[in-house]
Design a protein around this motif. Structure first.
Motif, short mmCIF file in Angstrom:
data_model
loop_
_atom_site.label_atom_id
_atom_site.label_comp_id
_atom_site.label_asym_id
_atom_site.label_seq_id
_atom_site.Cartn_x
_atom_site.Cartn_y
_atom_site.Cartn_z
N GLY A 50 -74.93 21.19 16.48
CA GLY A 50 -73.90 21.08 15.43
C GLY A 50 -74.03 19.79 14.63
N LEU A 51 -74.24 18.68 15.32
CA LEU A 51 -74.38 17.40 14.62
C LEU A 51 -75.69 17.34 13.83
N SER A 52 -76.73 17.99 14.35
CA SER A 52 -78.00 18.04 13.61
C SER A 52 -77.83 18.83 12.32
N LEU A 53 -77.07 19.92 12.38
CA LEU A 53 -76.79 20.70 11.16
C LEU A 53 -76.03 19.86 10.15
N LEU A 54 -74.99 19.16 10.61
CA LEU A 54 -74.15 18.38 9.70
C LEU A 54 -74.92 17.21 9.09
N LEU A 55 -75.50 16.36 9.94
CA LEU A 55 -76.20 15.17 9.44
C LEU A 55 -77.47 15.55 8.69
N GLY A 56 -78.15 16.59 9.16
CA GLY A 56 -79.37 17.04 8.49
C GLY A 56 -79.09 17.55 7.08
N SER A 57 -78.02 18.33 6.93
CA SER A 57 -77.70 18.86 5.60
C SER A 57 -77.31 17.74 4.64
N ILE A 58 -76.53 16.78 5.11
CA ILE A 58 -76.13 15.66 4.25
C ILE A 58 -77.35 14.85 3.81
N SER A 59 -78.24 14.56 4.77
CA SER A 59 -79.44 13.80 4.47
C SER A 59 -80.34 14.54 3.48
N CYS A 60 -80.58 15.82 3.73
CA CYS A 60 -81.46 16.60 2.85
C CYS A 60 -80.91 16.68 1.43
N VAL A 61 -79.61 16.93 1.32
CA VAL A 61 -78.99 16.99 -0.01
C VAL A 61 -79.12 15.65 -0.72
N ALA A 62 -78.87 14.56 0.02
CA ALA A 62 -78.94 13.22 -0.59
C ALA A 62 -80.34 12.93 -1.12
N TRP A 63 -81.38 13.23 -0.34
CA TRP A 63 -82.75 12.94 -0.78
C TRP A 63 -83.16 13.82 -1.96
N ALA A 64 -82.77 15.09 -1.94
CA ALA A 64 -83.11 15.98 -3.05
C ALA A 64 -82.36 15.57 -4.32
N LEU A 65 -81.09 15.17 -4.18
CA LEU A 65 -80.33 14.69 -5.33
C LEU A 65 -80.92 13.41 -5.91
#
Length: 200
Positions: free
Chosen positions: A148-163
């Motif tokens: 669950g934490l990997s999903l949450l932190l991973g999605s935030i990180s991925c979105v931030a880098w792509a943005l």
């Protein structure tokens, strides 16, 4: 549940997810080259692919690699070969114009998800997650929390880098600038292989 261990895991995962690595470098380059919206499947593939890997290793797949260490070696060098290929693709990428061949697209969901299995930094994270933080809670809740934490932190990180990559599009306007930026990203991607060769 061990709250102190949970906090330590969140700190470990945050550092690992947000620091530069193959996934983040590719997302940065994809955001710049293609824009944020076309990069969304790549983001989702990384997020769900990595979380699935954490879950799979946590429920027992890791014992396969302990029993057959050669599989880990094969995956490691397959990952190196694939990263070298991706670095070459990134280095040769320029900006995509509206009239350009529609065949040029960022990494797909499945491509990004499968890449996690040969991502060296990903394996470091998974092994650290499953071994060092297994005592967060009783099994199988510890695995569920980690996923669950990997999903949450991973999605935030991925979105931030792509943005971040897509935010550079108005700044890096010329094809030459985009090509130069992508070459730097390719070099950083190759540099991320340094721990592999140090461990060889």
């Amino acid at each position: 549940m061990s709250h102190s261990l949970l906090i330590a895991f969140v700190m470990f995962a945050t550092v690992m997810f947000f620091t530069p690595g193959p996934n983040n470098i590719m997302l940065l380059s994809s955001g710049l080259t293609y824009g944020f919206r076309p990069t969304i499947p790549h983001i989702l593939g990384i997020t769900f692919g990595f979380a699935f890997m954490v879950g799979a290793v946590g429920v027992g797949l890791g014992t396969v690699f302990i029993a057959y260490p050669v599989l880990q070696t094969i995956l490691k060098y397959a990952g190196v070969a694939y990263l070298v290929y991706l670095a070459a693709v990134i280095a040769m990428s320029g900006p995509v114009s509206p009239d350009q061949d529609v065949g040029r697209r960022p990494m797909t969901f499945w491509g990004a998800a499968m890449f996690q299995w040969v991502n060296v930094k990903g394996w470091v994270m998974v092994i650290g997650t499953i071994t060092a933080y297994a005592a967060i809670a009783a099994y199988p809740w510890n695995i569920a929390i980690q996923v669950g934490l990997s999903l949450l932190l991973g999605s935030i990180s991925c979105v931030a880098w792509a943005l971040f990559g897509s935010a550079l599009r108005p700044i890096l306007t010329s094809p030459l600038m985009v090509r130069a930026f992508n070459i730097v990203m390719a070099i950083l991607l190759l540099a991320s292989l340094y721990p592999v060769f140090m461990d060889a």
